[in-house]
Scaffold this motif. Structure first.
Motif, PDB file in Angstrom:
ATOM      1  N   MET A   1       0.922  -1.088  -0.040  1.00  0.00           N
ATOM      2  CA  MET A   1       0.082   0.020  -0.147  1.00  0.00           C
ATOM      3  C   MET A   1       0.907   1.344   0.014  1.00  0.00           C
ATOM      4  O   MET A   1       1.706   1.338   0.708  1.00  0.00           O
ATOM      5  N   PRO A 175      -5.189   9.839   2.662  1.00  0.00           N
ATOM      6  CA  PRO A 175      -5.712   8.492   2.324  1.00  0.00           C
ATOM      7  C   PRO A 175      -6.877   8.647   1.210  1.00  0.00           C
ATOM      8  O   PRO A 175      -7.535   9.643   1.499  1.00  0.00           O
ATOM      9  N   PRO A 179      -7.970   1.722   5.040  1.00  0.00           N
ATOM     10  CA  PRO A 179      -6.729   0.931   4.880  1.00  0.00           C
ATOM     11  C   PRO A 179      -7.168  -0.415   4.186  1.00  0.00           C
ATOM     12  O   PRO A 179      -6.311  -0.991   3.436  1.00  0.00           O
ATOM     13  N   GLN A 182      -7.717   0.137   0.457  1.00  0.00           N
ATOM     14  CA  GLN A 182      -6.593   0.811  -0.437  1.00  0.00           C
ATOM     15  C   GLN A 182      -5.563  -0.197  -0.677  1.00  0.00           C
ATOM     16  O   GLN A 182      -4.862  -0.935  -0.059  1.00  0.00           O
TER      17      GLN A 182
END
Length: 268
Positions: A1, A175, A179, A182
């Protein structure tokens, strides 16, 4: 990521641009495109994220095509539906729809593939390799354009640089998604969607048109981008009868890894 660079702009590191509420997605006004409504690459990222959540472990994106039927609204409940089309041992194809209040705003088809169990290719091959190394994006000229509509937009959440070799570099400073949704691929889509805007006549000066929206977005990736920086070497073709093509080479500090292309409707 991809990492979020807090040092670049600490004030911008906050909630994701696209947030999950119940079973729906909500786009903040900071995810707007140049003509209001959700930026096309961000809409594509929502559909791609849903597909990645549905794909088996070990499969990665090979190709992606989105069609933007109408602008998706900001601060409204957005639904993403995914359907498997092909389910092979090495290749999986999915269809994804982005809708609001039962009305489809965008659709996408995404192909994912698993690595070959045995490959006779012993080294990476490129028929027309781009010269490397590239100029250091950290030393590039910062670009902070304002949204044509005068409000916040997705570009505010990107650290954009231009280097002397003609590469436009982007790094996230906020962002894009929570999370768990992503990924390197979802983070690639919004920067790639800017290709038609920076590969236009007169750039960076005034454009010779009132609007030039891209109607679709197509990506092919030989591998996933590595590191924080996503580079784009743009190409554009516009005709006097109002048709255009935008696109370019997708690169990172290791070299080229893919291509982007889109059709453009030019309005006088």
């Amino acid at each position: 990521m991809p990492a979020i660079d807090a040092a670049a702009s600490p004030a911008r590191v906050s909630a994701p641009l696209l947030r999950r509420e119940g079973g729906a997605w909500i786009a903040s006004e900071d995810a707007s495109g140049p003509f209001t409504g959700l930026q096309g690459g961000a809409a594509a990222a929502l559909m791609a994220a849903a597909v990645e959540q549905s794909a088996p472990a070990g499969f990665r994106p090979l190709s992606f095509r989105a069609e933007f039927l109408r602008r998706a609204p900001i601060e409204r409940s957005l639904q993403v539906e995914v359907r498997a089309i092909v389910g092979g041992s090495r290749v999986r194809v999915f269809e994804s729809l982005l809708s609001c209040d039962g009305r489809v705003h965008a659709r996408a088809q995404m192909t994912l593939a698993a690595p070959a169990p045995e490959s006779r290719l012993t080294e990476t091959f490129e028929s027309h390799p781009i010269s490397t190394p590239f100029a250091d994006p950290e030393r590039g000229i910062r670009g902070a354009p304002r949204a044509p509509h005068g409000g916040p937009w997705l570009m505010d959440s990107l650290d954009g640089r231009i280097t002397p070799d003609g590469v436009f570099w982007f790094r996230w400073i906020r962002p894009l998604l929570p999370p768990e949704f992503q990924s390197p691929f979802t983070c690639l889509l919004p920067p790639a969607d800017w290709a038609h805007g920076i590969a236009r006549p007169g750039f960076p000066g005034p454009p010779p048109a009132s609007a030039w929206p891209n109607l679709d977005l197509t990506l092919h990736t030989a591998r996933m981008p590595a590191g924080d920086w996503i580079g784009l070497r743009p190409q554009g073709h516009w005709t006097t009868d109002g048709f255009g093509i935008g696109g370019g080479e997708l690169i990172d500090r290791q070299g080229a890894f893919g291509r982007v292309a889109m059709g453009v409707a030019v309005f006088a």
